[in-house]
Design a protein around this motif. Structure first.
Motif, PDB file in Angstrom:
ATOM      1  N   GLY A   3       6.748   0.221   9.276  1.00 19.26           N
ATOM      2  CA  GLY A   3       5.621   0.371  10.181  1.00 19.26           C
ATOM      3  C   GLY A   3       4.588   1.355   9.697  1.00 19.26           C
ATOM      4  N   ALA A   4       4.965   2.254   8.770  1.00 21.85           N
ATOM      5  CA  ALA A   4       4.010   3.239   8.263  1.00 21.85           C
ATOM      6  C   ALA A   4       3.383   2.808   6.945  1.00 21.85           C
ATOM      7  CB  ALA A   4       4.694   4.596   8.082  1.00 21.85           C
ATOM      8  N   HIS A   5       4.099   1.968   6.164  1.00 20.84           N
ATOM      9  CA  HIS A   5       3.612   1.504   4.872  1.00 20.84           C
ATOM     10  C   HIS A   5       4.115   0.087   4.632  1.00 20.84           C
ATOM     11  CE1 HIS A   5       2.475   5.661   3.960  1.00 20.84           C
ATOM     12  NE2 HIS A   5       3.691   6.024   4.348  1.00 20.84           N
ATOM     13  N   ASP A   6       3.605  -0.534   3.586  1.00 18.96           N
ATOM     14  CA  ASP A   6       4.115  -1.808   3.099  1.00 18.96           C
ATOM     15  C   ASP A   6       3.842  -1.892   1.604  1.00 18.96           C
ATOM     16  OD1 ASP A   6       1.411  -2.360   2.854  1.00 18.96           O
ATOM     17  OD2 ASP A   6       1.341  -3.747   4.554  1.00 18.96           O
ATOM     18  N   VAL A   7       4.242  -2.998   0.975  1.00 18.51           N
ATOM     19  CA  VAL A   7       4.044  -3.187  -0.468  1.00 18.51           C
ATOM     20  C   VAL A   7       3.385  -4.537  -0.679  1.00 18.51           C
ATOM     21  CG1 VAL A   7       5.136  -3.316  -2.732  1.00 18.51           C
ATOM     22  CG2 VAL A   7       6.109  -1.849  -0.957  1.00 18.51           C
ATOM     23  N   ALA A   8       2.242  -4.534  -1.358  1.00 15.23           N
ATOM     24  CA  ALA A   8       1.524  -5.770  -1.672  1.00 15.23           C
ATOM     25  C   ALA A   8       1.300  -5.850  -3.175  1.00 15.23           C
ATOM     26  CB  ALA A   8       0.185  -5.828  -0.943  1.00 15.23           C
ATOM     27  N   ARG A   9       1.666  -6.990  -3.762  1.00 17.38           N
ATOM     28  CA  ARG A   9       1.336  -7.227  -5.157  1.00 17.38           C
ATOM     29  C   ARG A   9       0.015  -7.989  -5.203  1.00 17.38           C
ATOM     30  NH1 ARG A   9       4.373 -11.061  -9.643  1.00 17.38           N
ATOM     31  NH2 ARG A   9       2.931 -10.567 -11.345  1.00 17.38           N
ATOM     32  N   VAL A  10      -0.942  -7.490  -6.007  1.00 19.19           N
ATOM     33  CA  VAL A  10      -2.295  -8.048  -6.028  1.00 19.19           C
ATOM     34  C   VAL A  10      -2.747  -8.261  -7.465  1.00 19.19           C
ATOM     35  CG1 VAL A  10      -2.921  -6.958  -3.828  1.00 19.19           C
ATOM     36  CG2 VAL A  10      -3.290  -5.721  -5.967  1.00 19.19           C
ATOM     37  N   THR A  11      -3.923  -8.853  -7.611  1.00 17.52           N
ATOM     38  CA  THR A  11      -4.513  -9.049  -8.930  1.00 17.52           C
ATOM     39  C   THR A  11      -5.149  -7.754  -9.422  1.00 17.52           C
ATOM     40  OG1 THR A  11      -6.608  -9.743  -7.971  1.00 17.52           O
ATOM     41  CG2 THR A  11      -4.969 -11.469  -8.389  1.00 17.52           C
ATOM     42  N   ARG A  12      -5.574  -7.758 -10.684  1.00 11.41           N
ATOM     43  CA  ARG A  12      -6.199  -6.562 -11.265  1.00 11.41           C
ATOM     44  C   ARG A  12      -7.500  -6.229 -10.530  1.00 11.41           C
ATOM     45  NH1 ARG A  12      -6.729  -3.848 -16.261  1.00 11.41           N
ATOM     46  NH2 ARG A  12      -8.276  -2.211 -15.956  1.00 11.41           N
ATOM     47  N   ALA A  13      -8.303  -7.248 -10.224  1.00  6.55           N
ATOM     48  CA  ALA A  13      -9.575  -6.998  -9.544  1.00  6.55           C
ATOM     49  C   ALA A  13      -9.350  -6.415  -8.155  1.00  6.55           C
ATOM     50  CB  ALA A  13     -10.378  -8.292  -9.466  1.00  6.55           C
ATOM     51  N   ASN A  14      -8.409  -6.978  -7.393  1.00  4.27           N
ATOM     52  CA  ASN A  14      -8.127  -6.441  -6.059  1.00  4.27           C
ATOM     53  C   ASN A  14      -7.477  -5.067  -6.119  1.00  4.27           C
ATOM     54  OD1 ASN A  14      -9.196  -8.703  -4.835  1.00  4.27           O
ATOM     55  ND2 ASN A  14      -7.222  -9.719  -4.540  1.00  4.27           N
ATOM     56  N   PHE A  15      -6.721  -4.805  -7.188  1.00  6.94           N
ATOM     57  CA  PHE A  15      -6.117  -3.477  -7.362  1.00  6.94           C
ATOM     58  C   PHE A  15      -7.205  -2.423  -7.543  1.00  6.94           C
ATOM     59  CE2 PHE A  15      -4.484  -0.106 -10.158  1.00  6.94           C
ATOM     60  CZ  PHE A  15      -3.357   0.298  -9.464  1.00  6.94           C
ATOM     61  N   ASP A  16      -8.185  -2.694  -8.413  1.00 10.07           N
ATOM     62  CA  ASP A  16      -9.260  -1.723  -8.655  1.00 10.07           C
ATOM     63  C   ASP A  16     -10.094  -1.490  -7.413  1.00 10.07           C
ATOM     64  OD1 ASP A  16      -8.400  -1.443 -11.265  1.00 10.07           O
ATOM     65  OD2 ASP A  16      -9.774  -2.978 -12.038  1.00 10.07           O
ATOM     66  N   ALA A  17     -10.280  -2.546  -6.594  1.00  8.63           N
ATOM     67  CA  ALA A  17     -11.118  -2.435  -5.398  1.00  8.63           C
ATOM     68  C   ALA A  17     -10.318  -2.075  -4.147  1.00  8.63           C
ATOM     69  CB  ALA A  17     -11.856  -3.755  -5.165  1.00  8.63           C
ATOM     70  N   CYS A  18      -8.978  -1.905  -4.267  1.00  6.53           N
ATOM     71  CA  CYS A  18      -8.105  -1.660  -3.119  1.00  6.53           C
ATOM     72  C   CYS A  18      -8.299  -2.744  -2.056  1.00  6.53           C
ATOM     73  CB  CYS A  18      -8.354  -0.270  -2.528  1.00  6.53           C
ATOM     74  SG  CYS A  18      -7.631   1.072  -3.495  1.00  6.53           S
ATOM     75  N   ASN A  19      -8.306  -3.997  -2.506  1.00  5.38           N
ATOM     76  CA  ASN A  19      -8.501  -5.143  -1.625  1.00  5.38           C
ATOM     77  C   ASN A  19      -7.150  -5.845  -1.432  1.00  5.38           C
ATOM     78  OD1 ASN A  19      -9.234  -7.432  -0.261  1.00  5.38           O
ATOM     79  ND2 ASN A  19     -10.813  -8.082  -1.717  1.00  5.38           N
ATOM     80  N   ALA A  20      -6.640  -5.843  -0.200  1.00  7.76           N
ATOM     81  CA  ALA A  20      -5.334  -6.439   0.082  1.00  7.76           C
ATOM     82  C   ALA A  20      -5.448  -7.689   0.947  1.00  7.76           C
ATOM     83  CB  ALA A  20      -4.434  -5.414   0.762  1.00  7.76           C
ATOM     84  N   THR A  21      -6.623  -8.355   0.927  1.00 12.77           N
ATOM     85  CA  THR A  21      -6.823  -9.513   1.806  1.00 12.77           C
ATOM     86  C   THR A  21      -6.034 -10.738   1.345  1.00 12.77           C
ATOM     87  OG1 THR A  21      -8.831 -10.041   0.552  1.00 12.77           O
ATOM     88  CG2 THR A  21      -9.084  -8.721   2.567  1.00 12.77           C
ATOM     89  N   SER A  22      -5.834 -10.904   0.050  1.00  7.61           N
ATOM     90  CA  SER A  22      -5.114 -12.075  -0.455  1.00  7.61           C
ATOM     91  C   SER A  22      -4.016 -11.628  -1.418  1.00  7.61           C
ATOM     92  CB  SER A  22      -6.088 -13.033  -1.163  1.00  7.61           C
ATOM     93  OG  SER A  22      -7.087 -13.482  -0.260  1.00  7.61           O
ATOM     94  N   PRO A  23      -2.949 -11.045  -0.906  1.00  8.15           N
ATOM     95  CA  PRO A  23      -1.903 -10.536  -1.805  1.00  8.15           C
ATOM     96  C   PRO A  23      -1.087 -11.667  -2.414  1.00  8.15           C
ATOM     97  CG  PRO A  23      -1.230 -10.269   0.470  1.00  8.15           C
ATOM     98  CD  PRO A  23      -2.635 -10.784   0.512  1.00  8.15           C
ATOM     99  N   LEU A  24      -0.595 -11.436  -3.624  1.00  9.22           N
ATOM    100  CA  LEU A  24       0.322 -12.376  -4.257  1.00  9.22           C
ATOM    101  C   LEU A  24       1.719 -12.264  -3.635  1.00  9.22           C
ATOM    102  CD1 LEU A  24      -0.666 -11.693  -7.980  1.00  9.22           C
ATOM    103  CD2 LEU A  24      -1.571 -13.457  -6.451  1.00  9.22           C
ATOM    104  N   LEU A  25       2.025 -11.093  -3.087  1.00  5.72           N
ATOM    105  CA  LEU A  25       3.318 -10.838  -2.453  1.00  5.72           C
ATOM    106  C   LEU A  25       3.125  -9.721  -1.460  1.00  5.72           C
ATOM    107  CD1 LEU A  25       6.493 -11.190  -2.402  1.00  5.72           C
ATOM    108  CD2 LEU A  25       6.564  -9.377  -4.128  1.00  5.72           C
ATOM    109  N   LEU A  26       3.738  -9.815  -0.285  1.00  2.00           N
ATOM    110  CA  LEU A  26       3.619  -8.765   0.737  1.00  2.00           C
ATOM    111  C   LEU A  26       4.995  -8.526   1.359  1.00  2.00           C
ATOM    112  CD1 LEU A  26       1.844  -6.814   2.340  1.00  2.00           C
ATOM    113  CD2 LEU A  26       1.457  -8.650   4.000  1.00  2.00           C
ATOM    114  N   LEU A  27       5.479  -7.284   1.266  1.00  3.88           N
ATOM    115  CA  LEU A  27       6.775  -6.888   1.810  1.00  3.88           C
ATOM    116  C   LEU A  27       6.552  -5.746   2.788  1.00  3.88           C
ATOM    117  CD1 LEU A  27       8.833  -6.877  -1.523  1.00  3.88           C
ATOM    118  CD2 LEU A  27       8.750  -8.693   0.204  1.00  3.88           C
ATOM    119  N   SER A  28       7.123  -5.863   3.999  1.00  2.53           N
ATOM    120  CA  SER A  28       6.893  -4.854   5.031  1.00  2.53           C
ATOM    121  C   SER A  28       8.165  -4.156   5.493  1.00  2.53           C
ATOM    122  CB  SER A  28       6.200  -5.494   6.251  1.00  2.53           C
ATOM    123  OG  SER A  28       6.968  -6.586   6.746  1.00  2.53           O
ATOM    124  N   ASN A  29       9.316  -4.544   4.967  1.00  2.00           N
ATOM    125  CA  ASN A  29      10.586  -3.909   5.342  1.00  2.00           C
ATOM    126  C   ASN A  29      11.124  -3.076   4.185  1.00  2.00           C
ATOM    127  OD1 ASN A  29      10.689  -5.057   7.945  1.00  2.00           O
ATOM    128  ND2 ASN A  29      11.566  -6.954   7.144  1.00  2.00           N
TER     129      ASN A  29
END
Length: 366
Positions: free
Chosen positions: A67-93
């Motif tokens: 509930g305080a954090h999660d893990v998102a795997r993203v592309t290089r462009a989204n990583f540089d821009a801190c953009n998590a709108t379209s993650p390749l993988l999203l884990l919340s537990n």
């Protein structure tokens, strides 16, 4: 008999290959004891990954509070821009285990707003799987040549002894016959002055070292474990490393420390890093006033003893050593969970299963 030995030999080779493959897989706990949180600075996670070699088959383990954090795997462009709108993988537990199945660059961030821009992001490079070590040569290494034989004929001895001097050595100077006077019964024995007690310069303590002042993934035990075993003295300095705007440091009373009450602060610092000089002995209590941070374990209690510069002892009193507080600093009222082991490389072995399998084979064919 020879056929059985061949089968046992082949089974042993297969088990050895299995062990080699299993031992090459490593689980890395991201951030070690820090866990997956907003770090005290943007270099925390790049520094953690800098000296590690990630290979295909390894696993990343992200420890965080649900509930305080999660893990998102993203592309290089989204990583540089801190953009998590379209993650390749999203884990919340938590704990989130991410297997590394392919080579190349991998990018991870926290999708909670503001966390990535505050430094909660990780980039790694994954190389191919570890190769098996080269077999040892069957031919033994050549032995060093034998040492040269010693000569059998002993060295010639001198035929005649050296002439002795005819002049006798001079007589030693006679000692005085009168004995030294004995000390009188009433005379006091001389007393040597005691050595001066060693002085201790003021020490600068960085709170939780490289992990900094943040919400610990293991609860309040992280800060109390860090403080245990340290002797804080008047004149020492505490350094709280954090990102300005994400945390602060407030000194409070003991009564306010237990319930994380921020209504009556003794002092409050909002710019990181914060340096606090310990100017008085006794108990000192520090918390973060951001909502939920203190109750999540971002709190520290220490005990300060006398001045760090020792006073030279008198000629009749033996020097005293600094007094170490007998009781541990008080802890918070929230339940602390055991800290994550600091070692980030956990080997995955199957030695017990392999040994049992080998025993069955040997028993069957023998």
């Amino acid at each position: 008999m020879g056929r059985r030995l061949n089968i046992v030999f082949l089974a042993t080779i297969a088990i050895a290959a299995m062990l080699q493959s299993s031992s090459a897989q490593t689980a890395y706990v991201v951030g070690d004891a820090l866990g997956w949180v907003i770090p005290p600075g943007p270099a925390a996670y790049p520094t953690w990954a800098a000296n590690k070699t990630f290979r295909v088959g390894d696993t990343l383990v992200f420890n965080f509070r649900n509930g305080a954090h999660d893990v998102a795997r993203v592309t290089r462009a989204n990583f540089d821009a801190c953009n998590a709108t379209s993650p390749l993988l999203l884990l919340s537990n938590s704990p989130a285990n991410v297997p590394l199945n392919e080579t190349g660059d991998h990018y991870f961030l926290c999708a909670i707003p503001g966390h990535c821009s505050a430094g909660q992001k990780l980039a790694i490079n994954v190389s191919g799987a570890a190769s098996s070590p080269a077999p040892r040569p069957s031919t033994p290494a050549p032995q060093p040549p034998s040492p040269a034989p010693l000569p059998s004929t002993p060295a010639p001895q001198p035929s005649s002894p050296a002439p002795q001097p005819t002049t006798p050595p001079p007589a030693s100077t006679p000692q005085p016959s009168a004995p030294a006077p004995a000390p009188q019964a009433g005379s006091p024995s001389p007393i040597s002055a005691p050595a001066p007690a060693p002085t201790r310069s003021a020490i600068t303590y960085t709170v939780l070292e490289t992990l900094g002042w943040t919400i610990p993934s293991s609860g309040s035990s992280a800060y109390q474990t860090w403080a245990n075993g340290k002797t804080f003295m008047v004149g020492d300095i505490l350094v709280f490393n954090y990102v300005t705007g994400t945390h602060d440091v407030a000194e409070v009373t003991r009564e306010a420390y237990q319930p994380c009450n921020t209504s009556n602060l003794l002092s409050n610092f909002t710019t990181g890093p914060t340096r606090i000089t310990l100017r008085s002995p006794g108990e000192h209590f520090y918390i973060c006033t951001f909502p939920g941070h203190c109750t999540a374990g971002q709190k520290l209690a220490i005990n300060v003893t006398g001045s760090s510069t020792a006073t030279p002892p008198s000629s009749t009193t033996a020097p005293q050593s600094p007094t170490t507080p007998s009781s541990s600093p008080p802890t918070g009222d929230n339940t602390a969970t055991p800290p994550t082991p600091g070692n980030s490389a956990t080997s995955l072995g199957v030695a017990g299963l392999s040994a049992t399998f080998l025993s069955f084979i040997v028993a069957f064919f023998m």
